[in-house]
Each structure stands twice: as C-alpha cells, then as structure tokens.
Design a protein around this motif. Structure first.
Motif, PDB file in Angstrom:
ATOM      1  N   THR A   1      33.748  60.150  60.235  1.00  0.00           N
ATOM      2  CA  THR A   1      34.692  60.826  59.355  1.00  0.00           C
ATOM      3  C   THR A   1      33.993  61.817  58.435  1.00  0.00           C
ATOM      4  N   ASN A   2      32.687  61.689  58.340  1.00  0.00           N
ATOM      5  CA  ASN A   2      31.923  62.513  57.408  1.00  0.00           C
ATOM      6  C   ASN A   2      30.621  62.943  58.067  1.00  0.00           C
ATOM      7  N   LEU A   3      30.372  64.250  58.087  1.00  0.00           N
ATOM      8  CA  LEU A   3      29.154  64.787  58.696  1.00  0.00           C
ATOM      9  C   LEU A   3      28.079  65.101  57.660  1.00  0.00           C
ATOM     10  N   GLN A   4      28.313  64.730  56.406  1.00  0.00           N
ATOM     11  CA  GLN A   4      27.359  65.068  55.374  1.00  0.00           C
ATOM     12  C   GLN A   4      25.986  64.444  55.608  1.00  0.00           C
TER      13      GLN A   4
ATOM     14  N   LEU B   1      37.385  63.342  62.418  1.00  0.00           N
ATOM     15  CA  LEU B   1      36.807  64.358  61.556  1.00  0.00           C
ATOM     16  C   LEU B   1      37.907  65.175  60.899  1.00  0.00           C
TER      17      LEU B   1
ATOM     18  N   SER C   1      37.996  70.026  57.264  1.00  0.00           N
ATOM     19  CA  SER C   1      36.962  70.618  56.399  1.00  0.00           C
ATOM     20  C   SER C   1      35.569  70.069  56.677  1.00  0.00           C
ATOM     21  N   SER C   2      35.425  69.243  57.712  1.00  0.00           N
ATOM     22  CA  SER C   2      34.141  68.589  57.959  1.00  0.00           C
ATOM     23  C   SER C   2      33.033  69.582  58.271  1.00  0.00           C
TER      24      SER C   2
END
Length: 1046
Positions: free
Chosen positions: A801-804, A824, A827-828
C-alpha cells in the motif's frame, strides 16, 4: 554444354496423380544473343519432351499429330519477339526450363512474395533478354484456376500460392530438390525471373530493381572451384542458378564424378544423356530407380571409368553380370533387394579387378563368384541355396541370415577362402561344430567370428588360436565346457556372451582379453577371470550370479567398473543384498541393482560412484561415501531414483558433485562438503529440511522442493539462489556474501525478519524477486538499504500500500516491477516525479494495476528518464493522448530536483520541455483505451517499440515518432483510423483488425523503411490486393495475409 540439375525427377513412392500434376510443358524462349542452333541441337535440348507429353497425356490427338520436333515447337512454344518485333526463328529458340520448377524461396502461409506478376508480350521478352535469367512459367492448369491473371500486373495472391502448394508445384520436396533444375544451356542466355518465378520489372533503362540492390562479388574460377568442392548436389544446382560463371563452375566434371539417382524417377533417355555429358563419372547409384536393368546396362556401356556401382529394388538379368567384364576399372558393386536372373539359374560374377561385392537381400538360387582381387564379400539376408567362391584374397565374408545355406554349403564356401580374417555367420541355423572345425583348419588367420543365433554349435572341440573377437548371442549349445575351448584362443580380446541359458560358470585365463560381456545368462553363477589387459567387464541380468573373482593388473574400465590405477588382485563378492568391494578403482557403476541394500567399499582411489535405480539402498550408504567410509578421494556420487533414502547426510572434504534426482522419499538433507560444486535435487518434492553448510556451490535451485520449510545455506562462492515455489519456507538462514541474484517468488511464508537477515549477510545482491510474497512488509523493505548494488526489484502480486520504503532504501534501482499491486493508491508514485525518488529508474512495470487515468498521465508526462514502461491490462486507462502540448499539462520540476509538494500554478508556462527517454511502451490488453495520440510535440524521440495489441475498443491511432521501429496493433478489432508518420518503422502488425485497406495504404505510405506487414484475418483486406500495399510502400519485403481472395 548443358548440366543436369536436380529437380525434375520425382520420387518413386509418389502416386501417378502426383506425377501428373508435377509434370508440365516445356517453355521455349528466344536466344537473345542470336546464337544459331541446328534442329539436332534443339532436339537434344528438348530431350525427352515428346516422351513426357505422351506419358502424361496418353495418346491424345494433339501429341500424336506432332510428326516432328518443329511441329511440337510451333504448336506449344510462345513466339519471342526480336528487336524488330518479329518472331524469332526456330533456330534461336531453346528450352530453358520444365514446369514445375519454382526457384523462389520457401514461404509460409499467408506471406506475400515481393515479386509482381509479369505481363506477357514483347516487353516481357525484352526484360528477359536483358536480365538473362531463366523464366519459369506455370502449368496450363494454373491459368484456369488462378485468382487473377498475370496481365493485370498484380502480385500473386496467397490463394494462388496455396493452389500451387496444394498441387505440389510451388515448392519441391527435399528429395525432388536434387533433380529440379533439369536443363541449363552453357550458352548463358536465360531470362529473368524473381523469387516467385515471375518476371522482374525493369526500369526504363532496362535495369532490374533487384539488380540495383545486388551485392556484386567477383570470384575467380579457381576460388569458385574450391568453394563448390564443399557443396552437395542440391547446393550445386542452386548455385548454378546464380549467374553464368557459377553455372559453368558448378558443371565442372570434378563435382559430378558420382551420379546419385537413389530413389529418383529417371528415365532411360535422361540417364543416357547424363552419361554422355559426364563420361568420366566414377560412381553411379541407381538404387530404387525404375528399370534398373536398362539403366545399369547404359552405365556399364557408357562409363568406362566406372569404379563403384550401387543398384537395387528391381530385376537384373544375367546379361548384366556378363557385361561387368567391360568395366575393367570397377572395384565396388552393391546390389540390394533385387531378383537376380530368373531366380532359379546360377548367376556368374567374374571380374578381375573387383574388390568389394555386396549382394544383400537378393533372390537367387545359386551364385558363382570368381574375383581374384576380391577382399570384401557380403551375401547378407540373401536366400541363395549355394555360393561357390573362388576368391583367394578374400578377407571379410558376411553370410548373416542366409537361412537357405546348408551346413555343407557354408563349409564349402568358407573353406575356399584361405586368407579369411572376418566371418559373420549369425542366424545361419544349420551351421555345426564340424563346419567350425573345418573353418579353423582352413582359415588360420581368422580373427573375428560372429556365430550368434546358431543353436547347433557348442565350440567344445573347436580351436581358433588367432581369434580376437568372438560373439555368441542366443547360442543354446554354449556351456561351461565351451568356455574351456575358448580359453585356447589366447589372442582373444573381445568376448560377448548373451542369452546362453545353459552357461553356469566362466573360467578364463586370457592374457589379452580387454572386453567381456555376460548378459541375460539365467544360470550363470560363477566368474573366474585372469587377464592382464582387461578394460571393460559387463555382467547384467544374471540372476544366479553369486561370485566374481577377477585377477588383473590392467586399467579396468567397467563392470560397470573402471580401474585406472593398477592393482594386481581384487575381489568382488555379491552375496545377495550385500556387496563388498576391496580394490583400487576410479569408477564404480552398479545401476539397477534392485535388491542391493548395503555397499561396503575400501577403495582409496575411487572417484566416481553411480548407483542409479538401486531402490533398496538405505540411509547407511551415506556413511560409506563420507569421510572415514573407505573412499577418501571420492568426487562424484550419483544416487538417482534411490527411493529407499529418506535422510541423507554427507560429511566429505573431497565430494564435488552429488545427484539425488528422483529420490522422492528424502525429507531431510544435510551436506557438509566444503568442495561441493554441483548438487541435483530434481524430483525431491518431499524435502522438508535442507542444510548446505559449508559448500562451494555457485548456484542452487530449490524451486523444485515445494515442501521445504527450513533452509540453512553457507556458501562463500554462491552467486545465484532460486527458491521459487517454496511456498511453506518460513525459516531461512542464508550466508552467501557473493550472492548477486535471489529469486524468492511464491515464498508466501517468507517474513520480514528472514528478509532482513538475508540482506545483511548478502550485501551484494543486485536482483531480488519477491513476487507473490504477501508476508513481506515495510520493515522488510526498509532492510533493502543494506543492498547498495540492488538494481532490480520485483514486488508483483503483493499487498503493498506504500512505496515509501522502496523510495528511501533503493536509490540505485533501475528496474521496478509492480504487477497486480492493486492496493497502491493513485498518489503512490508521485515521489518519482515530485521528489526525485529513484533517479536511476529506467524500467517500470505497472501492469494489471488499478491506477487511475490521471495518475498514469502524470507518470508518463514527468518521469522522462524512464525507458521501458508496461501498462498491460490497466482497466482504468482510457486514452493515451499527449496532444499538442506533448502530454505535459503542467511543467514540473526536474526528476533530479529535491522539491517537495508544489502547486499546479507554478508548473505551467515553461516553454522548454524535456525530451522523453522512453524506448518501449507496452499497453497490451487495455480494454478501455480508445485513442492513442503521440504527436511530434510529445518529444518521444527515442520511442522504438509500441505494443497496443488486444485493446479491443481502440479506434484511433495517430503516431508521429521518428525512431519508432515496431508497432503492434494486433487484435484491436475496433480500429478504424490509423495515421503514421514514422519514417523508421520496420514492422507493423494489424492482425485481426477491422481496418480497411485504404486506411492501411495511406498509413504505410509515410513509412519509407517498412519491411514487415501483418494483415492476417483482417476482414476488409483481401489477399489479392497486396499489390496496392506494395505500391504504397516499396520497401515492403514481407506481407502476411490470410488466404481468402476476397
């Protein structure tokens, strides 16, 4: 002078209908150089034309009315106009080709040729005269069935080609290819043709377009002769089609010393012509040709230098054998599967120079052979009742399977050859020991004897002291007493005994014995062998065997045992289920010993062991091959299909290779082998625990172990590790400091702690595949910062869910795959172009994702460094419209900047737009995309490949890309509008598109380098209109179209 090239003779096994279709009518064309020929020359060139017409058309009135050659030519030959427009006289007409030759290259279904059908008439003749290449005309049936006449100037359609192929007239078979060229004139005046057999279109200066593109290469005759010496007949005939020089060079008699017409349909007239052209031929093969008696009589009478003659599948009368005396240089004669004479008379074969004679599978009552120089004679499988031989120098005699030869006849024939060295009398059921005794007395130099399948021999009273090779297969009379007689053959080197059911023991003292085979001897129990040169010993399927005693100081190769270090005495005791071996060997092979449970070895030089299919072996075998087990130099162990093994433990400092293929019962594997470089575990699908610590493996594939749950690896040299499919792997300790590639696909139980430990111990990983690893979370992804060299990361089919964590940990990433990551957010991916994350990223795969249209547009607009983007199956993608602003609705910061969030109003206005580095864009199977617009303003100067196939609702494509080479629009069934401004486009695929041919013609007219066009299954484009497409795009080389004419 004409040379016979290969493609007009047909195989024997083809039917009469096929022959009818494959034969054609001669084409008479003018001689452009005006060389006059008398009627005899013309008749010789026509050869067997009248005969072929009569044979094909029966006794039609038209053929019968041809009272002379001139009548036939005037009836059938088209007139060739000369410069003055008048028909050329008969004297300058000649035959250059017979239908059904097509010299064009083989094409696949639906592929259009590059040639355009020529137009008959004087202009056609002039073009032919200028290009001087043979022109091919189809048979009359073709004109009645072709979809479009040649006068229209259109290209030949796929339907036409299909018709030709179905009638066997377009592409010859492999066997036909040897004889399809038929007649070539050395005068050198052929007419032009293209690859389809059609006329080349010349320009106003008379120069062919094809010749404008030719790469000219001048070779001297000596160089051509050297090159052609490596070619076979088929290639020589093909080379003859290139030019006059090559045709003359390929016709050199050096290349035609051997005339091979095996299994080809050649008439007597044709064969006579060949013999006249090449009177110095030394070899002739007419096996399987029709009327072999007439053909061979022609060869015998015409070829005085004949040295080798092969024939068969026919009837030879006795006159042939009387005529052999005329071939004074004949050295080899092979007759196969033939009837000699009337079948009841004696056939005499008398020749002073013959050295090699084979009469195989021949039907004859009696033969008399008197050849003082004969050295090799084979009468194999012939049903003769008697053979009288007067061949004092004969060294090899093969009478195998001559069932009608009586014992007395065999004795008379063999004993008349005192110099005989090799005798094959296998399957001669009448031979007896008495005959063998006579042979032993008469043939003192006999070295090789094959008496297999002779049930009446026992060899008990036969003495063959010079024998070196003895084969005894299925000899029911062979017993232990026979072995005592064989022991007198002190020169024996090879002994083969198979299926001798009365043999109980073998005791031999043969100093020169090298190879011994004892196979399928049911009562054989005891082997005592003493030899100095033993190299191979095979004992197989001897159920009663219980003792083997072999004394040798040789380099033993097999018992399937191989000894390379000498040891004077060794013993092998086979006591039912326990085998003890005490000797110095290098290789031990005991395959398919199903009852073997334990093996004890004391072999300090043993290096290789093969125990394949020893199903009863137990886990204790591992102790034998570990350190202290008696094999300190062991390097290779093969235990394939040993299904009795469940727990395998090897502790060896010498082991290099281990194979456990098919050991399905193994659940635990522990290897402490610091030198182990190769391990094979295919089929170990029940393996649960595995430990490789330490090993010297450079690569390891455990993807074939789906039940593996615990893994420990310590491999200092390992580079590649595959764990793909280890779905229950939950504990893994991987210490491989040089590891560069790790594939953990579908390891659904792999957790963050395991991934963190692996990245710490393997810091050099460059490629990491975690596809379908749902248990990997943010903590595991943050651990990737330990991988400074990571360039490829695959997180497809995960619940991200988060590519940070990726943006922060993988600064050197070049390839990122996120297929089917449906959780995703839109805005990912914004940090890629708003924050400059992953500045080295070149390839991004977002296939089957759920990103919205605006997110995709922004990604394509501002991630300009990307070179490969895949958006296959993205259901939210509606249009790919980069419009007049080049797809840049606002001007964002450079991807290399460190800007944070920025307002949209600050992104307009910059007139300077960066060039995209995009090279490959894949949008396969996007169901909602309707329009693709890529104008020059999009600045896609590097885009070379665009794939939009399977986009069912795509209606309009407008692309202007200077470097685009590949465009795939196949199965875009709604496509109606196609606009292309792509000067470097080479391949365009429109398969199963509903676009009309006018739109295609307009589109490809702007593609000056287009070579391949696929319009198969396009309902609005018919195959007979390929000429229009070729005219619109002259650079086209291949058009794939369906076979429907309309």
């Amino acid at each position: 002078m004409k040379i016979w090239c290969c493609l007009c003779f047909i195989e024997d096994d083809e039917g009469e209908d096929s022959d009818t279709m494959k034969e054609g009518f001669p084409v008479i064309e003018g001689n452009p150089e005006g060389n006059s020929e008398n009627s005899e020359d013309v008749e010789m060139q026509l050869g067997l034309s009248l005969d072929m017409f009569r044979r094909r058309r029966g006794t039609s009135d038209e053929v019968d009315s041809w009272s002379s050659l001139d009548d036939m030519i005037s009836t059938r030959a088209p007139l060739v106009a000369n410069n003055s427009g008048e028909a050329a006289p008969l004297a300058v007409r000649r035959v250059v080709k017979w239908w059904p030759l097509n010299r064009g290259p083989r094409r696949y279904e639906g592929e259009s040729s590059s040639g355009v059908a020529g137009v008959g008439g004087s202009s056609s003749a002039i073009d032919d005269l200028q290009h001087k290449r043979a022109r091919v005309l189809p048979s009359p049936n073709f004109f009645h069935s072709a979809a479009m006449p040649s006068e229209t100037g259109g290209s030949s359609s796929s339907a036409d080609r299909d018709y030709n192929i179905s009638h066997g007239s377009s592409v010859p078979t492999n066997n036909e290819m040897i004889y399809h060229n038929f007649v070539w004139n050395k005068v050198g005046d052929e007419n032009s043709f293209d690859s389809n057999g059609d006329k080349d279109d010349g320009d106003e200066n008379g120069t062919s377009k094809l010749e404008d593109l030719e790469v000219r290469m001048d070779l001297t005759d000596d160089l051509l002769h050297m090159v052609f010496s490596f070619l076979d007949y088929v290639d020589l005939c093909r080379a003859a089609m290139v030019c006059r020089q090559w045709r003359a060079a390929s016709a050199h008699e050096d290349f035609w010393r051997c005339l091979n017409f095996e299994n080809l349909k050649i008439s007597v007239e044709q064969f006579e012509d060949v013999c006249q052209r090449y009177p110095n031929a030394t070899e002739v093969n007419i096996f399987g040709a029709p009327a072999i008696h007439l053909l061979v009589m022609t060869a015998v009478s015409s070829l005085r230098n004949l040295e080798a003659l092969t024939l068969g599948r026919g009837h030879l009368v006795d006159t042939f054998f009387h005529a052999l005396a005329d071939c004074q240089l004949l050295k080899s004669l092979i007759v196969n599967d033939s009837t000699l004479g009337t079948g009841v008379q004696e056939i005499p074969i008398h020749h002073d120079q013959l050295r090699h004679l084979e009469l195989i599978k021949c039907r004859v009552m009696r033969v008399s052979i008197r050849c003082p120089q004969l050295q090799h004679l084979s009468l194999k499988r012939s049903n003769m009742a008697q053979a009288v031989l007067n061949c004092p120098l004969l060294r090899l005699l093969d009478i195998a399977s001559c069932h009608k030869l009586s014992d007395a006849a065999i004795r008379l024939a063999v004993t008349s050859c005192p110099q005989l060295e090799s005798l094959d009398m296998s399957n001669c059921s009448c031979v007896s020991d008495e005959t063998l005794r006579e042979i032993a007395l008469s043939c003192a130099n006999l070295h090789v004897l094959n008496s297999s399948y002779c049930p009446n021999i026992s060899l008990e009273s036969v003495r063959l002291p010079m024998l070196t090779v003895l084969q005894l297969h299925s000899c029911e009379g062979i017993t232990s007493a026979s072995m005592a007689a064989i022991s007198h053959s002190y020169m024996l080197e090879v002994l083969e005994v198979e299926n001798c059911n009365l043999l109980t023991s073998v005791s031999l003292d043969l100093p020169h014995l090298q190879i011994i085979r004892l196979v399928h001897c049911r009562k054989f129990a005891d082997l005592n062998l003493q030899t100095n040169e033993l190299a191979s010993i095979t004992v197989s399927n001897c159920a009663a065997l219980h003792r083997i005693n072999i004394m040798s100081n040789s380099l033993l190769v097999r018992l399937q045992i191989e000894i390379l270090d000498p040891f004077l005495v060794f013993w092998i005791f086979d006591c039912g289920r326990i085998l003890s071996v005490f000797f110095d060997v290098q290789k031990l092979s005991l395959q398919k010993q199903e009852n073997l449970t334990m093996l004890a070895l004391q072999c300090k030089y043993l290096q290789e062991v093969d125990l394949t299919d020893c199903e009863s072996l137990t886990n204790s075998i591992c102790e034998v091959f570990s350190d202290g087990g008696g094999c300190p130099m062991l390097k290779s162990v093969v235990l394939d299909n040993c299904e009795g093994l469940t727990t395998v433990q090897f502790y060896s400092t010498s082991l290099v290779s281990l194979s456990l293929v098919g050991c399905r019962a193994i659940t635990s594997l522990e290897l402490k082998c610091p030198c182990l470089e190769k391990v094979y575990l295919d089929g170990c699908d029940h393996l649960e625990r595995a430990s490789f610590s330490p090993v010297a493996l450079r690569s390891l594939n455990l993807g074939i172990c789906p039940k593996l749950n615990t893994l420990c690896i310590e491999a200092l040299h390992m580079v590649v590790l595959e764990l793909k499919g280890c779905g229950v792997l939950s504990e893994a300790s991987i210490n491989c400091p040089l590891l560069t590639s790790l594939d953990a696909s579908f390891c659904s139980q792999l957790k963050d702690d395991c991934l963190s430990a692996t990245t710490t111990s393997c810091p050099l990983i460059e490629s990491l595949i975690l596809m379908s690893c749902p248990s990997v979370g943010s903590e595991g992804l943050y651990s990737l910062r330990s991988l400074a060299n990571l360039t490829m990361l695959d997180l497809s089919y995960t619940f991200l869910t988060n590519l940070q964590p990726i943006f922060e940990s993988c600064s050197q990433l070049k390839v990122l795959k996120l297929q089917a990551c449906k959780y995703l957010a839109d805005s990912s991916l914004e940090p890629l172009y708003k924050e400059g994350s992953l500045p080295a990223l070149q390839e991004l795969d977002l296939s089957y994702g759920t990103l919205c249209q605006s997110a995709i547009e922004e990604l394509l607009a501002y991630c300009t460094p990307l070179t490969h983007v895949s958006l296959n199956g993205c259901i939210n993608m509606h249009d790919l419209n980069w419009g007049s602003t080049g797809g840049l609705p606002f001007e964002g910061p450079s991807v290399y900047s460190s800007y944070g969030n920025f307002p949209h109003e600050n992104i307009h206005g910059s007139a300077e737009q960066p060039n995209r580095l995009l090279q490959n864009l894949n949008c396969v199977g996007c169901p909602n995309i309707r329009k693709v617009l890529i104008p020059p303003q999009a600045r896609c100067f590097h885009l070379s490949s665009l794939n939009l196939s399977l986009s069912a609702n795509l209606k309009e494509v407008d692309v202007a890309c200077f470097n685009l080479c590949f465009l795939n629009l196949s199965n875009c069934c709604s496509l109606e509008i196609l606009k292309l401004a792509c000067p470097k486009l080479t391949s365009l695929f429109l398969q199963s598109c509903n676009i009309d041919e006018e739109a295609v013609e307009t589109a490809i007219s702007q593609c000056s380098m287009l070579e391949t066009l696929d319009v198969r299954f396009c309902p609005k484009i018919c195959s007979i209109s390929m000429g229009r497409l070729r005219a619109a795009c002259p650079s086209l080389k291949r058009i794939f179209s369906s076979l429907t004419p309309s």
